[in-house]
Design a protein around this motif. Structure first.
Motif, mmCIF file in Angstrom:
data_model
loop_
_atom_site.group_PDB
_atom_site.id
_atom_site.type_symbol
_atom_site.label_atom_id
_atom_site.label_comp_id
_atom_site.label_asym_id
_atom_site.label_seq_id
_atom_site.Cartn_x
_atom_site.Cartn_y
_atom_site.Cartn_z
ATOM 1 N N ARG A 63 37.467 46.574 61.578
ATOM 2 C CA ARG A 63 36.732 47.699 60.919
ATOM 3 C C ARG A 63 34.886 48.353 61.662
ATOM 4 O O ARG A 63 34.581 49.702 61.988
ATOM 5 N N GLU A 95 55.069 54.105 60.245
ATOM 6 C CA GLU A 95 54.169 52.389 60.289
ATOM 7 C C GLU A 95 53.959 52.234 61.700
ATOM 8 O O GLU A 95 52.737 52.028 62.007
ATOM 9 N N ASN A 145 39.622 63.992 61.160
ATOM 10 C CA ASN A 145 40.913 63.840 60.250
ATOM 11 C C ASN A 145 42.023 62.222 61.112
ATOM 12 O O ASN A 145 41.490 61.635 59.961
ATOM 13 N N ARG A 164 52.006 54.241 64.137
ATOM 14 C CA ARG A 164 50.917 54.697 63.779
ATOM 15 C C ARG A 164 49.464 53.030 63.697
ATOM 16 O O ARG A 164 48.393 53.937 64.704
ATOM 17 N N GLU A 177 39.532 59.165 59.952
ATOM 18 C CA GLU A 177 39.912 58.959 58.759
ATOM 19 C C GLU A 177 41.093 57.939 58.966
ATOM 20 O O GLU A 177 41.112 56.460 57.940
ATOM 21 N N LYS A 178 42.376 57.703 59.348
ATOM 22 C CA LYS A 178 43.216 57.451 58.804
ATOM 23 C C LYS A 178 43.319 55.961 59.483
ATOM 24 O O LYS A 178 44.067 55.375 58.805
ATOM 25 N N HIS A 179 42.671 55.826 60.459
ATOM 26 C CA HIS A 179 42.511 54.726 61.502
ATOM 27 C C HIS A 179 42.096 53.990 60.435
ATOM 28 O O HIS A 179 42.223 53.013 60.981
ATOM 29 N N LEU A 180 40.992 54.393 60.296
ATOM 30 C CA LEU A 180 39.744 53.458 59.117
ATOM 31 C C LEU A 180 40.685 52.836 57.707
ATOM 32 O O LEU A 180 40.362 51.324 57.996
ATOM 33 N N ASP A 181 41.475 53.678 57.246
ATOM 34 C CA ASP A 181 42.726 53.151 56.502
ATOM 35 C C ASP A 181 43.353 52.004 57.136
ATOM 36 O O ASP A 181 43.404 51.569 56.218
ATOM 37 N N LEU A 182 43.608 52.012 57.884
ATOM 38 C CA LEU A 182 44.932 51.873 58.540
ATOM 39 C C LEU A 182 44.465 50.012 59.096
ATOM 40 O O LEU A 182 44.782 49.167 59.356
ATOM 41 N N SER A 214 42.337 48.803 57.160
ATOM 42 C CA SER A 214 41.171 48.182 56.071
ATOM 43 C C SER A 214 41.323 46.503 55.595
ATOM 44 O O SER A 214 41.053 45.939 55.480
ATOM 45 N N SER A 249 50.231 60.058 65.471
ATOM 46 C CA SER A 249 49.650 59.681 64.423
ATOM 47 C C SER A 249 50.221 60.207 63.250
ATOM 48 O O SER A 249 49.928 60.574 61.845
#
Lengths: 261, 261
Positions: free
Chosen positions: B245, A162, B229, A165, B232-237, B239, A96
């Motif tokens: 989600r 991208e 951390n 990730r 959070e990044k995964h939840l953004d991805l 969206s 990530s």
């Protein structure tokens, strides 16, 4: 006789670092140095690879490639510690993080070497079949990284940050969440005198179907049939665990919505 | 030469009925009749087993055991249709029904023969390694059922209805929900040009670890590390999908709660 390939140093001595160090050593690379914060765990791994070990971040002369395999949260700090010139390429193995985790004022070249696998103590999954996803900042560096990765694995793919990730996120579903579903099954039968291994043929067949027919096509169970009667019975049985009940409801809704389209 | 064992009729011609019919036929049982509602799907299976077929529920003379493998919601109606005396034992293969699905005024004896496996069209998982869970109302009937089941599978276990319902529920987690996690991984990388089969070594190793070390001990990933951390990044991805989600949040919470004890 394995030919002498190139000179590599490794930062980290955990499960991923160990898998890379052993595989590279076996493929004829010289592992010059294994570096870990305490130095202790590094020395054991170093002795396996005939290399020196240390807790400082001084990269030995002659090192062509440095592989960093440390816990994600240590990565930004570690990249700052490395002193190396532009004759050295440094890659990390984190899913990530991009190349922007490397400091702007570095002299060394950089890239990413991400293995799509779960590594645990006492298990050697072998890297031959593990897909390795590579990324580098310049075409010659990318060529070099592909060349090294191809000696380790049959499957080397170039991806951007991208995509990587997304791969890392998808791997959480395909591995961590799959494991938690198995763990939940174990919890549900914990009170009975049934061994968890009765589920092994079922889970193996589930996996065979998913990879032969595709997971969307091979979905079975009460949710995809919208069998509300069975779902109600299951929710009653789960009254002993709020957590498992929430998981059941959320995953069931997700299956119903996906397959009712 | 396989010895002639006993005389069996089967109600249903779907994936489970087919697996039982073929396995019993191969073990030397005489399959006297295959019955299905339309009669159509029964005739194909019957021709494989050298038996008659039909859409009526008349059990041929000489039948010792009737196996009912129909969709769960048809089971109560089917048990009412069967006309047979107490020289006949009738079992169903449903995980979530007990013997109370059989009518009170029946003459035949009854029981349950539940295979812990997922059956799909075009796949023959074989019954040898599939755990068969049996239940009957009298000890002689149970002995008889164990005897038949033992010719099909290496693993025959006697369980009560409560345990079998838990097994069925646990199987939903270990199979249907595992499959949906894989399906979700496929969805997450759908926009990239990566093939889903890159996940196969990862998923296979996840499964090996779960059955060698136990799924609770082999849990890895951001949730068990409480790595907020990365979460959070995964939840953004994620969206792009409300459903995925929700699954991510619920499963992550469940892992955190389980492992923080």
């Amino acid at each position: 006789m394995v030919k002498n390939r190139g000179k590599i140093s490794i930062i980290g001595a955990g499960n991923v670092a160990t898998a890379f160090a052993r595989a590279l050593h076996n493929r004829g690379y010289s592992i010059l140095k294994i570096i870990s914060r305490s130095g202790k765990s590094a020395s054991g791994l170093a002795s396996l690879c005939g290399s020196e070990s240390g807790s400082d971040y001084i990269i030995p002369n002659g090192t062509e490639l440095v592989i960093i395999s440390v816990p994600d949260h240590e990565l930004p700090e570690v990249t700052l510690q490395i002193k190396a010139g532009n004759d050295v390429m440094v890659v990390h193995t984190a899913g990530s993080f991009g190349t922007d985790v490397f400091p702007d004022n570095r002299n060394y070249r950089c890239g990413v070497l991400y293995p799509l696998q779960t590594f645990s103590k006492g298990r050697d999954p072998g890297l031959e079949k593990v897909p390795l996803f590579v990324e580098a900042e310049s075409p010659p560096d990318l060529d070099y990284l592909i060349q090294v990765a191809s000696t380790l694995s049959d499957r080397v793919l170039v991806v951007d940050i991208e995509t990587r990730r997304r791969l890392h996120l998808a791997a959480v579903f395909a591995s961590n969440f799959v494991n938690h579903m198995l763990s939940s099954a174990e919890t549900i039968i914990a009170e009975s005198d049934i061994d968890f291994d009765v589920f092994e043929p079922l889970v193996r067949e589930t996996l065979e179907k998913a990879f032969r027919l595709g997971p969307s096509e091979s979905q079975t169970g009460p949710a995809v049939r919208n069998d509300l009667n069975t779902i109600e019975k299951h929710l009653d049985l789960l009254s002993f665990s709020h957590q498992l009940r929430e998981v059941y409801i959320t995953v069931t809704e997700s299956i119903i919505k996906k397959h009712s389209r």
